[in-house]
Design an enzyme around this catalytic site. Structure first.
Site, PDB file in Angstrom:
ATOM      1  N   SER A   4      39.610  29.610  41.937  1.00 13.96           N
ATOM      2  CA  SER A   4      39.711  29.786  40.487  1.00 13.96           C
ATOM      3  C   SER A   4      39.750  31.243  40.057  1.00 13.96           C
ATOM      4  CB  SER A   4      38.538  29.080  39.793  1.00 13.96           C
ATOM      5  OG  SER A   4      38.459  27.737  40.180  1.00 13.96           O
ATOM      6  N   HIS A  38      35.176  33.573  37.211  1.00 11.57           N
ATOM      7  CA  HIS A  38      36.412  33.479  36.437  1.00 11.57           C
ATOM      8  C   HIS A  38      36.677  34.770  35.673  1.00 11.57           C
ATOM      9  CE1 HIS A  38      36.135  28.773  36.259  1.00 11.57           C
ATOM     10  NE2 HIS A  38      36.362  29.250  37.483  1.00 11.57           N
TER      11      HIS A  38
END
Length: 330
Positions: free
Chosen positions: A258, A309
């Site tokens: 991610s 992230h």
């Protein structure tokens, strides 16, 4: 691209980004007209019309000149040719009251421009480069090589994880740690490889499914836009930065691609913002929406490494800015 579409797109760009107005020009032939753009300036009024070479004598220029009583008027004829015509453009320009620009529509390049049309020719040349890039992208391979290798590597590592865990739905934490998950104590003891290996591990079939779906689309776009080497730099610097952000701000065991995928989102955002008139505004809006939505979800739902992230996103933005600025200096 057909001549009609080429003219239409060129007019749209002139109107949207260079403050021209769309203009319909009269023809000497009844029932026919030509399209172009106009701009009323302080020193002169400029009219630019797009034509085939065969239409050179059909434009009713007298109407334009009479409209302004022959004062402070500049008319630029932009001719689109299919291939190199055996014509001395300098002589044609000298014989004409109007300025001329000649564009090879097959090669997307300027063949000739007269002295007072150079500023317009520079703009048209930029537009032609844009169309040439689009043509190249359409011929590109559907899935770029590096993106394919990354997806295959992630799938292989997931199959190994699932086999050792005895389940495809939920990966065993001990197995993830054994294969290289991000764990702060182990990294602190010198196992720095985990900053990279964690990028290729996933917590279950849903986790890897969403990530590989995103990598397929985002990776394809970034690799086509920047090329293989720069794509690798963006992806791995983004992934490592994600792991470092998670290491410094989260104690939880962390896995997944991610962070690197968020770096790709940042890269596409910067790429479009820097494209000027070529920018895809709808894509910019979609990217910002996706980033915002995922960050909000990360703060609401448990077991999502939002710091990772954000670290990947920040790295993607910064690395892409550096790449674009470096390219401008070359």
């Amino acid at each position: 691209m057909s001549k009609e579409n080429l003219i239409k797109e060129t007019i749209n760009i002139f109107c949207q980004y260079y403050r021209y107005n769309i203009e319909e020009f009269n023809s000497k032939r009844e029932g026919q007209s030509f399209w172009g753009v106009s701009r009323l300036g302080e020193n002169y009024n400029e009219y630019m019309v797009f034509l085939d070479l065969s239409e050179n004598g059909e434009l009713d220029t007298d109407y334009i000149y009479n409209k302004h009583r022959y004062e402070n008027v500049r008319i630029i004829k932009v001719f689109y040719i299919k291939n190199k015509e055996n014509i001395n453009w300098s002589i044609l320009s000298e014989q004409s009251k109007e300025e001329i620009i000649v564009v090879d529509k097959n090669q997307y390049k300027i063949v000739y421009c007269s002295e007072f049309a150079r500023e317009n020719a520079v703009i048209i040349e930029r537009i032609m480069e844009h169309f040439k890039r689009i043509k190249r992208e359409k011929k590109a391979v559907k899935v770029p090589v590096i993106t394919s290798i990354l997806i295959l590597t992630n799938i292989i590592m997931f199959l190994l994880t699932a086999y050792l865990s005895g389940s495809i739905f939920e990966s065993n934490t001990s197995v993830l740690l054994y294969l290289g998950a991000k764990e702060n104590t182990l990294i602190g003891n010198g196992e720095y490889y985990r900053l990279i290996s964690a990028m290729f591990l996933h917590g279950g079939i849903v986790h890897i499914g969403f990530n590989m779906y995103a990598l397929y689309f985002l990776g394809t776009m970034v690799e086509r836009a920047f090329g293989k080497l720069k794509f690798i730099l963006i992806y791995f610097i983004g992934g490592i930065s994600s792991s470092l952000a998670s290491y410094f701000f989260s104690q939880a065991v962390s896995v997944g691609a991610s962070g690197a995928i968020f770096a790709l989102l940042g890269a596409i955002l910067i790429y479009n913002l820097k494209m000027g008139y070529k920018a895809n505004k709808a894509m910019i809006g979609n990217i910002v929406s996706v980033i915002f939505t995922n960050i909000v979800i990360g703060f609401i739902l448990p077991n999502i490494d939002n710091f990772g992230h954000l670290g990947g996103l920040a790295a993607g933005l910064i690395v892409t800015l550096l790449i674009i600025n470096f390219n401008k200096r070359l």
